[in-house]
Motif scaffolding. Structure first.
Motif, PDB file in Angstrom:
ATOM      1  N   ASN A   1      33.454  -1.256  33.191  1.00 34.50           N
ATOM      2  CA  ASN A   1      34.729  -1.489  33.862  1.00 34.50           C
ATOM      3  C   ASN A   1      34.957  -0.362  34.848  1.00 34.50           C
ATOM      4  OD1 ASN A   1      37.033  -2.870  34.439  1.00 34.50           O
ATOM      5  ND2 ASN A   1      37.982  -2.601  32.424  1.00 34.50           N
ATOM      6  N   GLN A   2      35.783  -0.637  35.839  1.00 33.79           N
ATOM      7  CA  GLN A   2      35.991   0.321  36.899  1.00 33.79           C
ATOM      8  C   GLN A   2      37.473   0.482  37.157  1.00 33.79           C
ATOM      9  OE1 GLN A   2      33.078  -0.928  39.731  1.00 33.79           O
ATOM     10  NE2 GLN A   2      33.474   0.855  41.023  1.00 33.79           N
ATOM     11  N   LEU A   3      37.874   1.642  37.641  1.00 31.10           N
ATOM     12  CA  LEU A   3      39.298   1.871  37.906  1.00 31.10           C
ATOM     13  C   LEU A   3      39.689   1.324  39.263  1.00 31.10           C
ATOM     14  CD1 LEU A   3      39.935   5.528  36.679  1.00 31.10           C
ATOM     15  CD2 LEU A   3      40.504   3.380  35.526  1.00 31.10           C
ATOM     16  N   VAL A   4      40.942   0.876  39.349  1.00 30.72           N
ATOM     17  CA  VAL A   4      41.552   0.531  40.632  1.00 30.72           C
ATOM     18  C   VAL A   4      42.917   1.202  40.653  1.00 30.72           C
ATOM     19  CG1 VAL A   4      40.385  -1.693  40.888  1.00 30.72           C
ATOM     20  CG2 VAL A   4      42.598  -1.561  39.702  1.00 30.72           C
ATOM     21  N   ILE A   5      43.524   1.239  41.825  1.00 36.01           N
ATOM     22  CA  ILE A   5      44.916   1.714  41.905  1.00 36.01           C
ATOM     23  C   ILE A   5      45.796   0.474  41.849  1.00 36.01           C
ATOM     24  CG2 ILE A   5      46.625   2.997  43.234  1.00 36.01           C
ATOM     25  CD1 ILE A   5      44.245   4.322  44.715  1.00 36.01           C
ATOM     26  N   ALA A   6      46.612   0.395  40.828  1.00 37.33           N
ATOM     27  CA  ALA A   6      47.536  -0.737  40.731  1.00 37.33           C
ATOM     28  C   ALA A   6      48.825  -0.359  41.435  1.00 37.33           C
ATOM     29  CB  ALA A   6      47.800  -1.076  39.275  1.00 37.33           C
TER      30      ALA A   6
ATOM     31  N   PRO B   1      54.142  -1.753  48.869  1.00 39.03           N
ATOM     32  CA  PRO B   1      55.227  -1.232  49.715  1.00 39.03           C
ATOM     33  C   PRO B   1      54.993   0.202  50.175  1.00 39.03           C
ATOM     34  CG  PRO B   1      55.937  -1.451  47.418  1.00 39.03           C
ATOM     35  CD  PRO B   1      54.620  -2.137  47.529  1.00 39.03           C
ATOM     36  N   LYS B   2      54.283   1.006  49.388  1.00 37.07           N
ATOM     37  CA  LYS B   2      54.075   2.407  49.774  1.00 37.07           C
ATOM     38  C   LYS B   2      52.809   2.580  50.624  1.00 37.07           C
ATOM     39  CE  LYS B   2      57.426   4.700  47.413  1.00 37.07           C
ATOM     40  NZ  LYS B   2      58.112   5.965  47.589  1.00 37.07           N
ATOM     41  N   LYS B   3      52.174   1.478  50.946  1.00 37.81           N
ATOM     42  CA  LYS B   3      50.979   1.512  51.818  1.00 37.81           C
ATOM     43  C   LYS B   3      49.924   2.490  51.297  1.00 37.81           C
ATOM     44  CE  LYS B   3      52.864  -1.221  54.995  1.00 37.81           C
ATOM     45  NZ  LYS B   3      53.356  -2.148  53.930  1.00 37.81           N
ATOM     46  N   ILE B   4      49.574   2.301  50.043  1.00 35.80           N
ATOM     47  CA  ILE B   4      48.576   3.181  49.441  1.00 35.80           C
ATOM     48  C   ILE B   4      47.180   2.617  49.681  1.00 35.80           C
ATOM     49  CG2 ILE B   4      47.667   3.966  47.208  1.00 35.80           C
ATOM     50  CD1 ILE B   4      50.783   4.105  46.466  1.00 35.80           C
ATOM     51  N   ALA B   5      46.297   3.451  50.201  1.00 36.64           N
ATOM     52  CA  ALA B   5      44.957   2.976  50.537  1.00 36.64           C
ATOM     53  C   ALA B   5      43.879   3.680  49.724  1.00 36.64           C
ATOM     54  CB  ALA B   5      44.691   3.164  52.029  1.00 36.64           C
TER      55      ALA B   5
ATOM     56  N   ASP C   1      46.405   9.178  48.929  1.00 38.97           N
ATOM     57  CA  ASP C   1      47.775   8.739  49.206  1.00 38.97           C
ATOM     58  C   ASP C   1      48.708   8.928  48.003  1.00 38.97           C
ATOM     59  OD1 ASP C   1      46.911   8.025  51.679  1.00 38.97           O
ATOM     60  OD2 ASP C   1      46.639   5.900  51.176  1.00 38.97           O
ATOM     61  N   LEU C   2      48.104   9.069  46.812  1.00 37.90           N
ATOM     62  CA  LEU C   2      48.930   9.188  45.607  1.00 37.90           C
ATOM     63  C   LEU C   2      49.645  10.529  45.525  1.00 37.90           C
ATOM     64  CD1 LEU C   2      46.546   7.590  42.951  1.00 37.90           C
ATOM     65  CD2 LEU C   2      48.375   6.514  44.259  1.00 37.90           C
ATOM     66  N   THR C   3      49.165  11.499  46.304  1.00 34.08           N
ATOM     67  CA  THR C   3      49.771  12.832  46.224  1.00 34.08           C
ATOM     68  C   THR C   3      50.936  12.971  47.199  1.00 34.08           C
ATOM     69  OG1 THR C   3      48.221  13.691  47.849  1.00 34.08           O
ATOM     70  CG2 THR C   3      47.601  13.896  45.536  1.00 34.08           C
ATOM     71  N   ARG C   4      51.192  11.921  47.990  1.00 39.85           N
ATOM     72  CA  ARG C   4      52.304  12.012  48.936  1.00 39.85           C
ATOM     73  C   ARG C   4      53.612  12.269  48.200  1.00 39.85           C
ATOM     74  NH1 ARG C   4      50.403   7.142  52.495  1.00 39.85           N
ATOM     75  NH2 ARG C   4      51.578   5.969  50.959  1.00 39.85           N
TER      76      ARG C   4
ATOM     77  N   ALA D   1      45.668  -4.801  43.293  1.00 43.36           N
ATOM     78  CA  ALA D   1      44.658  -3.803  42.959  1.00 43.36           C
ATOM     79  C   ALA D   1      44.071  -3.235  44.240  1.00 43.36           C
ATOM     80  CB  ALA D   1      43.557  -4.436  42.123  1.00 43.36           C
ATOM     81  N   ILE D   2      44.125  -1.903  44.374  1.00 39.36           N
ATOM     82  CA  ILE D   2      43.527  -1.250  45.536  1.00 39.36           C
ATOM     83  C   ILE D   2      42.218  -0.609  45.058  1.00 39.36           C
ATOM     84  CG2 ILE D   2      43.887   0.450  47.367  1.00 39.36           C
ATOM     85  CD1 ILE D   2      46.062  -1.684  47.344  1.00 39.36           C
ATOM     86  N   GLU D   3      41.094  -1.063  45.620  1.00 41.93           N
ATOM     87  CA  GLU D   3      39.799  -0.477  45.246  1.00 41.93           C
ATOM     88  C   GLU D   3      39.657   0.856  45.965  1.00 41.93           C
ATOM     89  OE1 GLU D   3      37.497  -1.933  43.267  1.00 41.93           O
ATOM     90  OE2 GLU D   3      38.341  -3.960  43.060  1.00 41.93           O
ATOM     91  N   PHE D   4      38.972   1.811  45.323  1.00 37.94           N
ATOM     92  CA  PHE D   4      38.714   3.093  45.994  1.00 37.94           C
ATOM     93  C   PHE D   4      37.303   3.549  45.652  1.00 37.94           C
ATOM     94  CE2 PHE D   4      39.251   5.831  42.265  1.00 37.94           C
ATOM     95  CZ  PHE D   4      39.978   4.995  41.429  1.00 37.94           C
TER      96      PHE D   4
END
Lengths: 346, 263, 262
Positions: free
Chosen positions: B121-126, B132-136, B140-143, B212-215
């Protein structure tokens, strides 16, 4: 001169209190009556703790009918005193003056003065639980008087005391009430308290005044069974026909007084003489009777008799022995006309 | 009064419970692929929280394939399950979301044999639907003003998140450390946090509410899921049969459908 | 003192009940790693969680007193329509699992919550994941305990003292502060202690509503749970023991001070 004028109407559940009451300046009135007559309700209504359903209350010319209790110039001594348990005797007495805007020092000075007047100067620091019954009663009186009430109310002020303390406290209370310049209403079911402490008696039964007047009048001329028992008299109602009063049963009692129309006849139990057989001589006020009950009454015995009229009679133990008194015994009872009072019922 | 209220509450709880049971039974497929094995009784499976949906499905299919068996599933964070097993909880099978938690059990000598890796399994950013916060990406999570939920490091998703963040060189202060991946995801669904690092599979289950945002750094933190029959299993045969079913083509299909990758 | 034999039908279950309550505590003491105890006690995470627990439980108790005593007074002294309903509503958090309470709090005070949404958009204030959120979660579960015990004390207190105060010129407010409060002080203290103990032990609502982050929202019960989860049983036992010792000590101290009344 009237200081308090009230017509108290309180309706609650099936009970209705309808009481007209006036008290003069410096006068002490006792509200006397059996349990449940509405005495305490009347006191609560005067204090503002129970709202009036109708009527009015004026005190010193001010209408207080709808004034909340904390704004009435009324002091109350409650039956079990209700001294605040967390405050010392001194702080209990100072509580009222403090609430009336007096500063702490002055309030304490007032409290000390009142404690001195009731003879408890050395007990000011004590908590109520460390006071005897008589002392607590005096603190409660001091607390009620410390706010200089126009109307002082006392609810059975001596009922919680034992017999000996009661005697002393009653005498002392009488002194303080006499010194109180305002009006005083005393609620009690004890006729002795009423007779000793009050200038005037108001007798209440079932929410209404049944009789009122000074002690002598009420003692001499009771108007209800309750009052008659209270003052220890046999009382009957009938129609006066000159010296004789004819009761509803047809039985006739003779008195020295002359009355016509609706009338009461009364005589004390000690006036009743008992005979084993029909006595000779005066045929008046003599009737056959059956003994139903016998009890100690002071040094004598009080017996109850059934017959054309129900009577209480007081006799000496010697007479009782001579008459061989046991319940069910058939006797003859007699009362002298000179010991019987008759007076109009209206 | 109080008692009455409590009774009402109890009734409500019972009603909910029963309704839940009904739902589960409704979706049972009538498959019967595996032929007449002698497997019966209850199989107790302790599985990582991220396996909730796929193992629930697998459990039902397994029961259908092996008449007379019941699969009892206990889902929680892998670390909690490992602790429970080592404390003597009655489990036949343990499916962990990370080798580390499996090691806790095998090191204690509580596994019947070597574990098998069955999925990755792999992590994603949910993030909330519409992002709405335009996380890519992780950076971006440290904003400022971005609230992030992570799993506690003790659970595999937390450990994986730490590995991924370290690999990306991102220093992140989360607002909360949740006890399992489902709790972290719930905080996103409720809108209490703006993002959470969760497994792709969990994000997929909740695709109605979250995106889900893949990184790229998630490649550095791939979780392998090991499964094993336990030494103190009351139903070892049943446990092995369940593992066989998970590894079968049927099992793989279900797991892949849920978003897991083949090992 | 005793009237004849104590019936076995009462004695046996009574002793069983006692054993049932005491045995788990014995288990805790039995597993305590005494040798490493002093070292673990000084670990910063432990100190931090303990400090946070004590601070939040005390704050929660303070706020509960501020809100709960007037509420109890209202229920005990004022007749108003719907009073029974209000009392029933107050008891709901008592029977509610704290986790459910936490979810309910999120829906009301969370960032997207009924009131929380407005708080967030208007003042930028958000309670979840803050120490204030911990206090709120603890208050939610502890307040009913306070209200119910204070209301009981108020109902038990003789209202005639309040009437006596009124005849002496005290308004309702001064009567409350000078007569009612001192009279029910032991009841309020008992309610406060109960409330504090409940707040100190709060777990479900806190972890659900306030989250779990060391130093900010991770109170002792959360630390215990997380330590246990991570497989560190010894650590969990030590934390549990600390929580046990702290609460028992403080309860015993308060008991001697205030709760010796009857």
């Amino acid at each position: 001169m009237t200081l308090m004028d009230a017509h108290l109407i309180v309706e609650r559940g099936g009970f209705r209190l309808d009481l007209e009451l006036t008290i003069g300046r410096g006068e002490t009135v006792a509200l006397l009556g059996p349990n449940g007559a509405g005495k305490t309700t009347a006191l609560r209504a005067l204090a503002g703790l129970t709202p009036l359903s109708g009527g009015f209350l004026t005190l010193d010319g001010r209408d207080l009918s709808a004034t909340p209790p904390e704004q009435r110039p009324v002091g109350v001594v409650f039956q079990d005193y209700l001294l605040f348990p967390h405050l010392s005797a001194r702080d209990n007495v100072a509580f009222g003056p403090r609430r009336h805007g007096v500063d702490r020092r002055t309030a304490h000075a007032t409290a000390d003065r009142w404690l001195e007047r009731v003879g408890l100067t050395d007990h000011g620091r004590r908590k109520p639980r460390n006071l005897s019954g008589g002392q607590a009663q005096r603190v409660a009186l001091a607390r009620a008087l410390a706010v200089d009430p126009v109307l002082l109310l006392l609810d059975e002020p001596l009922a919680a005391l034992d017999a000996r303390t009661r005697l002393e406290t009653r005498a002392e209370l009488r002194r303080h009430l006499a010194a109180h310049p305002g009006a005083t209403l005393l609620v009690t079911h004890d006729p002795l308290d009423a007779l000793v402490l009050a200038d005037r008696l108001v007798i209440v039964e079932d929410g209404r005044v049944v009789q009122e007047g000074d002690a002598a009048t009420i003692t001499a001329r009771p108007r209800t069974d309750y009052v008659a028992q209270l003052v220890g008299l046999n009382l009957y109602r009938g129609r006066g026909e000159g010296h004789a009063v004819r009761l509803e049963s047809g039985f006739e009692l003779t008195a020295t007084d002359v009355v016509h129309g609706d009338a009461f006849v009364a005589f004390p139990p000690a006036a009743v003489a008992l005979h084993p057989s029909r006595p000779d001589g005066s045929p008046r006020n003599t009737w056959p009777a059956t003994l139903t009950d016998i009890q100690r009454h002071g040094d004598n015995l009080r017996v109850r008799l059934d017959g054309p009229i129900v009577v209480a009679a007081d006799i000496t133990p010697a007479a009782a022995a001579y008459l061989d008194l046991v319940p069910g015994r058939e006797l003859w009872a007699a009362v002298k006309a000179s010991e019987t009072r008759a007076y109009p019922a209206e | 009064m109080k008692l009455k209220l409590a009774a009402a509450g109890l009734t409500a709880v019972l009603a909910f419970g029963l309704a839940g049971c009904g739902d589960k039974e409704a979706g049972t497929p009538a498959a019967g692929a595996n032929s007449g094995s002698a497997v019966t009784g209850t199989v107790n499976v302790f599985a990582a929280a991220s396996l909730t949906e796929s193992f629930t499905t697998l459990g039902k299919r397994f029961e259908a394939a092996h008449q007379g068996t019941t699969v009892k599933l206990n889902f929680a964070g892998s670390s909690a399950l490992a602790t429970q097993i080592n404390q003597g909880a009655p489990a036949d099978v343990f499916a962990s979301a990370a080798p580390k938690n499996m090691a806790t059990v095998t090191d204690a000598g509580n596994a019947a044999g070597p574990p098998t890796t069955f999925v990755k399994n792999q992590l994603v950013i949910a993030v909330a639907k519409g992002n709405p916060k335009k996380i890519a990406g992780l950076a971006d999570l440290t904003r400022a003003g971005t609230k992030v939920a992570l799993c506690a490091e003790a659970v595999p998703c937390g450990a994986a998140a730490k590995t991924a963040l370290d690999a990306a060189g991102v220093k992140l202060t989360p607002v909360t450390l949740e006890q399992d991946v489902k709790a972290a995801l719930a905080k996103v669904k409720l809108g209490e946090v703006d993002a959470a690092l969760v497994y792709r599979t969990d994000a997929k289950v909740s695709s109605a509410d979250v995106e889900a945002i893949e990184f790229p750094e998630s490649d550095k933190a791939i979780n392998e899921y090991p499964i094993v029959v336990l030494k103190n299993a009351a139903n070892a045969a049943g446990g092995q049969a369940f593992i066989d079913y998970v590894l079968s083509a049927d099992g793989k299909a279900v797991l892949t459908e849920a978003g897991f990758q083949a090992p | 003192m005793t009237r004849g034999r104590i019936p076995g039908a009462l004695l046996v279950p009574a002793i069983c009940g006692l054993i049932f309550l005491v045995l788990p505590l014995v288990g805790l003491l039995w597993r305590t790693p005494w040798s490493t105890l002093p070292q673990r006690l000084t670990e910063p995470e432990v100190v931090e969680a303990l400090r946070l627990s004590l601070v939040t439980a005390s704050l929660a108790t303070g706020f509960c007193l501020l809100l709960g005593v007037p509420l109890a007074w209202l229920l005990a002294r004022v007749t108003f329509p719907g009073r029974r309903l209000v009392r029933a509503l107050i008891t709901v958090p008592l029977v509610l699992p704290p986790v459910v309470g936490g979810i309910a709090l999120l829906l009301a005070l969370g960032r997207r919550g009924l009131l929380g949404g407005w708080l967030d958009s208007t003042f930028g204030v958000s309670l979840p994941f803050t120490t204030a959120g911990v206090v709120v979660a603890e208050m939610f579960v502890a307040l009913p305990f306070l209200v119910i015990s204070v209301e009981g004390a108020l109902r038990g207190a003789d209202t005639r003292y309040e009437e006596a105060a009124a005849t002496l010129g005290a308004t309702r407010w001064t009567t409350f502060t000078h007569v009612t409060l001192p009279l029910v002080a032991p009841g309020i203290a008992a309610g406060g202690v109960l409330c504090w103990a409940r707040a100190l032990g709060e777990f479900g609502a806190t972890i659900t509503f306030a989250g779990n982050y060391p130093g900010i929202t991770q109170t002792m019960p959360l630390a215990v749970y997380q330590t246990m989860e991570s497989g560190d049983l010894d650590g969990a036992v030590v934390l549990s023991l600390i929580l046990l010792v702290v609460s028992v000590t403080i309860l015993a101290a308060l008991r001697d001070r205030w709760l010796t009344a009857p």
